[in-house]
Design an enzyme around this catalytic site. Structure first.
Site, PDB file in Angstrom:
ATOM      1  N   ASP A  58      19.098   3.124 -27.012  1.00  0.00           N
ATOM      2  CA  ASP A  58      20.161   2.363 -27.023  1.00  0.00           C
ATOM      3  C   ASP A  58      21.302   2.478 -26.137  1.00  0.00           C
ATOM      4  O   ASP A  58      21.394   3.746 -25.545  1.00  0.00           O
ATOM      5  CB  ASP A  58      20.673   2.063 -28.381  1.00  0.00           C
ATOM      6  CG  ASP A  58      20.779   3.458 -29.105  1.00  0.00           C
ATOM      7  OD1 ASP A  58      21.436   4.283 -28.468  1.00  0.00           O
ATOM      8  OD2 ASP A  58      20.614   3.409 -30.451  1.00  0.00           O
TER       9      ASP A  58
ATOM     10  N   ASP B 144      25.609   2.875 -25.807  1.00  0.00           N
ATOM     11  CA  ASP B 144      26.634   2.738 -26.609  1.00  0.00           C
ATOM     12  C   ASP B 144      27.975   2.475 -25.315  1.00  0.00           C
ATOM     13  O   ASP B 144      27.781   3.324 -24.352  1.00  0.00           O
ATOM     14  CB  ASP B 144      27.116   4.118 -27.315  1.00  0.00           C
ATOM     15  CG  ASP B 144      25.953   4.085 -28.398  1.00  0.00           C
ATOM     16  OD1 ASP B 144      25.963   3.415 -29.290  1.00  0.00           O
ATOM     17  OD2 ASP B 144      25.359   5.224 -28.512  1.00  0.00           O
TER      18      ASP B 144
ATOM     19  N   ASP C 218      29.679  15.590 -30.535  1.00  0.00           N
ATOM     20  CA  ASP C 218      29.044  16.629 -30.957  1.00  0.00           C
ATOM     21  C   ASP C 218      28.734  17.565 -29.709  1.00  0.00           C
ATOM     22  O   ASP C 218      29.014  19.110 -29.955  1.00  0.00           O
ATOM     23  CB  ASP C 218      27.828  16.495 -31.657  1.00  0.00           C
ATOM     24  CG  ASP C 218      26.965  15.382 -31.321  1.00  0.00           C
ATOM     25  OD1 ASP C 218      27.086  14.961 -29.983  1.00  0.00           O
ATOM     26  OD2 ASP C 218      25.888  15.029 -32.003  1.00  0.00           O
TER      27      ASP C 218
HETATM   28  P1  ATP Z   1      19.865   9.106 -29.729  1.00  0.00           P
HETATM   29  O1  ATP Z   1      18.863   9.111 -28.589  1.00  0.00           O
HETATM   30  O2  ATP Z   1      19.044   9.413 -30.923  1.00  0.00           O
HETATM   31  O3  ATP Z   1      20.404   7.569 -29.982  1.00  0.00           O
HETATM   32  P2  ATP Z   1      22.646   9.513 -29.255  1.00  0.00           P
HETATM   33  O4  ATP Z   1      23.033  10.753 -28.465  1.00  0.00           O
HETATM   34  O5  ATP Z   1      22.814   8.360 -28.621  1.00  0.00           O
HETATM   35  O6  ATP Z   1      20.976  10.009 -29.385  1.00  0.00           O
HETATM   36  P3  ATP Z   1      23.688   8.726 -31.625  1.00  0.00           P
HETATM   37  O7  ATP Z   1      23.532   9.057 -33.177  1.00  0.00           O
HETATM   38  O8  ATP Z   1      23.076   7.156 -31.305  1.00  0.00           O
HETATM   39  O9  ATP Z   1      23.063   9.590 -30.674  1.00  0.00           O
HETATM   40  O10 ATP Z   1      25.100   8.781 -31.176  1.00  0.00           O
HETATM   41  C1  ATP Z   1      25.945   8.225 -30.278  1.00  0.00           C
HETATM   42  C2  ATP Z   1      27.026   9.031 -29.779  1.00  0.00           C
HETATM   43  O11 ATP Z   1      28.021   9.537 -30.760  1.00  0.00           O
HETATM   44  C3  ATP Z   1      26.383  10.505 -29.505  1.00  0.00           C
HETATM   45  O12 ATP Z   1      25.812  10.962 -28.259  1.00  0.00           O
HETATM   46  C4  ATP Z   1      27.495  11.381 -29.702  1.00  0.00           C
HETATM   47  O13 ATP Z   1      28.453  11.480 -28.670  1.00  0.00           O
HETATM   48  C5  ATP Z   1      28.530  10.824 -30.831  1.00  0.00           C
HETATM   49  N1  ATP Z   1      28.080  11.257 -32.196  1.00  0.00           N
HETATM   50  C6  ATP Z   1      26.990  10.849 -32.982  1.00  0.00           C
HETATM   51  N2  ATP Z   1      27.025  11.505 -34.032  1.00  0.00           N
HETATM   52  C7  ATP Z   1      27.968  12.452 -34.058  1.00  0.00           C
HETATM   53  C8  ATP Z   1      28.280  13.590 -34.864  1.00  0.00           C
HETATM   54  N3  ATP Z   1      27.894  13.695 -36.184  1.00  0.00           N
HETATM   55  N4  ATP Z   1      29.300  14.194 -34.648  1.00  0.00           N
HETATM   56  C9  ATP Z   1      29.921  13.919 -33.186  1.00  0.00           C
HETATM   57  N5  ATP Z   1      29.655  13.195 -32.336  1.00  0.00           N
HETATM   58  C10 ATP Z   1      28.543  12.402 -32.747  1.00  0.00           C
HETATM   59 MG    MG Z   2      22.398   6.452 -29.577  1.00  0.00          MG
END
Ligand code: ATP
Ligand code: MG
Length: 382
Positions: free
Chosen positions: A30, A32, A110
């Site tokens: 997805d 963001d 994170d």
């Molecule tokens: P995925 O491919 O699993 O969606 P993602 O990196 O996009 O991986 P998401 O859970 O969609 O992960 O979260 C989007 C963003 O928000 C992350 O890339 C990170 O920068 C931030 N984020 C998400 N969860 C946390 C957390 N628990 N603590 C700090 N930052 C977070």
């Molecule tokens: Mg994501």
């Protein structure tokens, strides 16, 4: 849509997993967007959007084809002064929605690889934390001191495992050390988040690697308080089963969470109730029930999901009896049949059992039916 925000004078970047995956040549799950526009401003600019979340408010913008982009306003972590002000103002609500600048927004994220901004205006990457280099070195590094960041939010530890396993990255030694030392903290996270996290890991396509890594890091004992006793003596088998399952997800259809949960328990169950010609289903079921109750309590599973796991396991012993017993025809109509057959296949491969039974079932299967879990809303399988 970033262009539209730009046209109205706002700064907006692509951020998070979307940028990371594009740089790794993977298909992002997805996208963001992070912006300096407030949720209300974003809501006003896009008709097809809504504001969600109370802890962190963000806007979901809907596009044709069911695509959703999440837009969040640059945020920062609270500092001491914020804490004091919050005490006499609206309390935690205002604390959770502190707006900040892009730099502050990066610093609350994170891992470095999740903290890159992409600016489509000039195709540039904005990198405050060395995430670009970490992507190229394939290393997962925390932003700031991992011990502190994991104490703030222990779910980051399981996220570390998931990213490392899914992307084939290695954990920076400081991350590894922090998890080894403070792994117990995962139990401080809310049960819903932990459950979602573990189920997410199981379905990630890299569940075998992740389980292996969680075992090495000592997380298994904290995440699976009751089931660890059943799993750890058979961890090699558990991992092999998961690895095979990961491979078959990638090849054809998605699997349901219950299928993976069943694999976690299978080696222990098999050691007590071997697949022999003299299977007594009643006895087997008692032992299955014990194991399923334990994993249900460890992972806070819904009644429905633990029921599915139980049915799948029982179905495996039914399959092991072969299609020539009484009731086999009716069993074939069971909604678990296909999903159980997937498991049976993985089991035969890992334990190198001969394929006679599997072939017999396939013969009987005849016209292929859709597995029961497809086309169902996701929620039902959880
Ligand atoms: P995925 O491919 O699993 O969606 P993602 O990196 O996009 O991986 P998401 O859970 O969609 O992960 O979260 C989007 C963003 O928000 C992350 O890339 C990170 O920068 C931030 N984020 C998400 N969860 C946390 C957390 N628990 N603590 C700090 N930052 C977070
Ligand atoms: Mg994501």
């Amino acid at each position: 849509m970033i262009r539209r925000l730009g046209k109205f004078g706002y700064t907006a970047y692509l951020v998070g997993g979307g940028v990371r995956d594009l740089l790794l040549d993977r298909r992002p799950k997805d996208f963001d967007v992070a912006t300096n526009a407030s949720p209300e401003d974003v809501r006003r600019l896009f008709n097809n959007s809504r504001i969600i979340g109370s802890r962190f408010r963000l806007v979901q913008v809907y596009f044709r084809g069911g695509r959703i982009v999440e837009v969040s306003t640059f945020r920062r972590d609270p500092d001491v002064q914020d804490m004091e002000e919050a005490e006499d103002a609206e309390g935690s609500y205002s604390l959770n929605n502190l707006y900040g600048d892009p730099y502050q927004d990066v610093m609350r994220r994170d891992f470095t690889i999740n903290a890159l901004f992409y600016d489509p205006k000039d195709f540039s990457i904005i990198d405050y934390v060395g995430g670009w280099e970490d992507i190229h070195r394939r290393v997962l590094r925390a932003i700031g001191d991992p011990q502190e960041r994991f104490a703030e939010d222990p779910v980051r530890m399981t996220r570390a495992v998931e990213f490392a396993s899914r992307l084939g990255f290695y954990l920076h030694p400081s991350v590894e050390e922090a998890i080894m030392d403070d792994g117990w903290r995962v139990t401080q996270a809310s049960s819903e988040r932990l459950r979602e996290e573990i189920l997410g890991i199981l379905l990630s396509g890299a569940s075998g690697r992740a389980m292996d890594l969680m075992n090495i890091l000592g997380l298994v004992s904290h995440l699976f308080l009751k089931t660890q006793g059943l799993m750890t003596p058979h961890m090699d088998e558990v991992v092999s089963l998961l690895v095979k399952a990961d491979g078959s997800i990638r090849r054809d259809s998605p699997w349901a969470p219950g299928q993976f949960l069943a694999l976690l328990l299978l080696p222990w169950l098999r050691s007590l109730c071997p697949f022999t010609s003299k299977i007594i289903l009643g006895q087997t079921l008692e032992i299955i029930d014990q194991a399923v109750l334990m994993v249900k309590s460890d992972l806070f599973l819904s009644a429905r999901l633990s029921h599915i796991t139980r049915e799948l396991l029982l179905s495996l012993w039914r399959l092991a009896r072969g299609p020539r017993v009484r009731g086999a025809g009716r069993f074939r109509e069971n909604e678990c049949f296909q999903a159980a057959l997937d498991l049976f296949k993985v089991e035969s491969l890992v334990y190198r059992r001969d394929r006679v039974l599997l072939d017999q079932w396939h013969e009987m299967e005849g016209r292929k039916r859709k597995p029961f879990y497809r086309n169902r809303p996701k929620g039902l399988m959880r």
